[in-house]
Scaffold this motif. Structure first.
Motif, PDB file in Angstrom:
ATOM      1  N   HIS A   5      11.651  55.834  -7.013  1.00  0.00           N
ATOM      2  CA  HIS A   5      12.705  54.903  -7.430  1.00  0.00           C
ATOM      3  C   HIS A   5      12.163  54.042  -8.566  1.00  0.00           C
ATOM      4  O   HIS A   5      11.610  52.971  -8.331  1.00  0.00           O
ATOM      5  CB  HIS A   5      13.161  54.046  -6.251  1.00  0.00           C
ATOM      6  CG  HIS A   5      13.723  54.861  -5.129  1.00  0.00           C
ATOM      7  ND1 HIS A   5      15.000  55.382  -5.156  1.00  0.00           N
ATOM      8  CD2 HIS A   5      13.178  55.272  -3.967  1.00  0.00           C
ATOM      9  CE1 HIS A   5      15.215  56.071  -4.063  1.00  0.00           C
ATOM     10  NE2 HIS A   5      14.118  56.032  -3.322  1.00  0.00           N
ATOM     11  N   GLU A   7      13.743  52.344 -10.645  1.00  0.00           N
ATOM     12  CA  GLU A   7      14.460  51.077 -10.794  1.00  0.00           C
ATOM     13  C   GLU A   7      13.855  49.970  -9.928  1.00  0.00           C
ATOM     14  O   GLU A   7      14.100  48.797 -10.175  1.00  0.00           O
ATOM     15  CB  GLU A   7      15.947  51.239 -10.474  1.00  0.00           C
ATOM     16  CG  GLU A   7      16.255  51.661  -9.059  1.00  0.00           C
ATOM     17  CD  GLU A   7      16.198  53.168  -8.824  1.00  0.00           C
ATOM     18  OE1 GLU A   7      16.403  53.569  -7.670  1.00  0.00           O
ATOM     19  OE2 GLU A   7      15.948  53.931  -9.761  1.00  0.00           O
ATOM     20  N   ASP A   8      13.039  50.329  -8.932  1.00  0.00           N
ATOM     21  CA  ASP A   8      12.378  49.327  -8.090  1.00  0.00           C
ATOM     22  C   ASP A   8      11.186  48.688  -8.786  1.00  0.00           C
ATOM     23  O   ASP A   8      10.656  47.689  -8.312  1.00  0.00           O
ATOM     24  CB  ASP A   8      11.900  49.954  -6.779  1.00  0.00           C
ATOM     25  CG  ASP A   8      13.045  50.387  -5.889  1.00  0.00           C
ATOM     26  OD1 ASP A   8      14.190  49.939  -6.130  1.00  0.00           O
ATOM     27  OD2 ASP A   8      12.806  51.162  -4.955  1.00  0.00           O
ATOM     28  N   HIS A   9      10.769  49.273  -9.885  1.00  0.00           N
ATOM     29  CA  HIS A   9       9.598  48.778 -10.605  1.00  0.00           C
ATOM     30  C   HIS A   9      10.022  47.935 -11.800  1.00  0.00           C
ATOM     31  O   HIS A   9      11.037  48.208 -12.430  1.00  0.00           O
ATOM     32  CB  HIS A   9       8.726  49.947 -11.080  1.00  0.00           C
ATOM     33  CG  HIS A   9       8.208  50.771  -9.953  1.00  0.00           C
ATOM     34  ND1 HIS A   9       7.065  50.459  -9.270  1.00  0.00           N
ATOM     35  CD2 HIS A   9       8.684  51.896  -9.373  1.00  0.00           C
ATOM     36  CE1 HIS A   9       6.843  51.352  -8.325  1.00  0.00           C
ATOM     37  NE2 HIS A   9       7.827  52.240  -8.367  1.00  0.00           N
ATOM     38  N   ARG A  10       9.233  46.959 -12.085  1.00  0.00           N
ATOM     39  CA  ARG A  10       9.523  46.071 -13.218  1.00  0.00           C
ATOM     40  C   ARG A  10       9.473  46.844 -14.540  1.00  0.00           C
ATOM     41  O   ARG A  10      10.289  46.626 -15.431  1.00  0.00           O
ATOM     42  CB  ARG A  10       8.480  44.964 -13.215  1.00  0.00           C
ATOM     43  CG  ARG A  10       8.781  43.828 -14.082  1.00  0.00           C
ATOM     44  CD  ARG A  10       7.814  42.735 -13.757  1.00  0.00           C
ATOM     45  NE  ARG A  10       7.974  41.628 -14.663  1.00  0.00           N
ATOM     46  CZ  ARG A  10       7.105  40.667 -14.781  1.00  0.00           C
ATOM     47  NH1 ARG A  10       6.026  40.668 -14.051  1.00  0.00           N
ATOM     48  NH2 ARG A  10       7.318  39.693 -15.616  1.00  0.00           N
TER      49      ARG A  10
END
Length: 70
Positions: A5, A7-10
């Motif tokens: 995922h 999108e979970d990472h900055r």
């Protein structure tokens, strides 16, 4: 390989880099063989390419030259 995922990472590029490094380290440490590492890298790349194409690129296309959203 499980779905990552991004999108979970900055920073999705950094997340890609970290996952790539893990795969390479596992191969270097003889935890996985070369073929398995290649398959995982290929899968990782496909996931990132899909994420970029459907998430990052549309955002970039809606920005003007100064970096503001239209």
């Amino acid at each position: 390989m499980d779905k990552i995922h991004f999108e979970d990472h900055r920073d999705p590029f950094k997340a890609f880099n970290i996952h790539m490094s893990i795969i390479c380290d596992l191969e270097e440490g003889d935890k996985i063989n070369e073929e398995e590492a290649f398959a995982q890298i290929k899968d990782l790349y496909k996931q990132f390419k899909y994420y970029y194409k459907h998430t990052v690129k549309p955002k970039l296309e809606t920005m003007d030259k100064e970096g503001y959203y239209k």
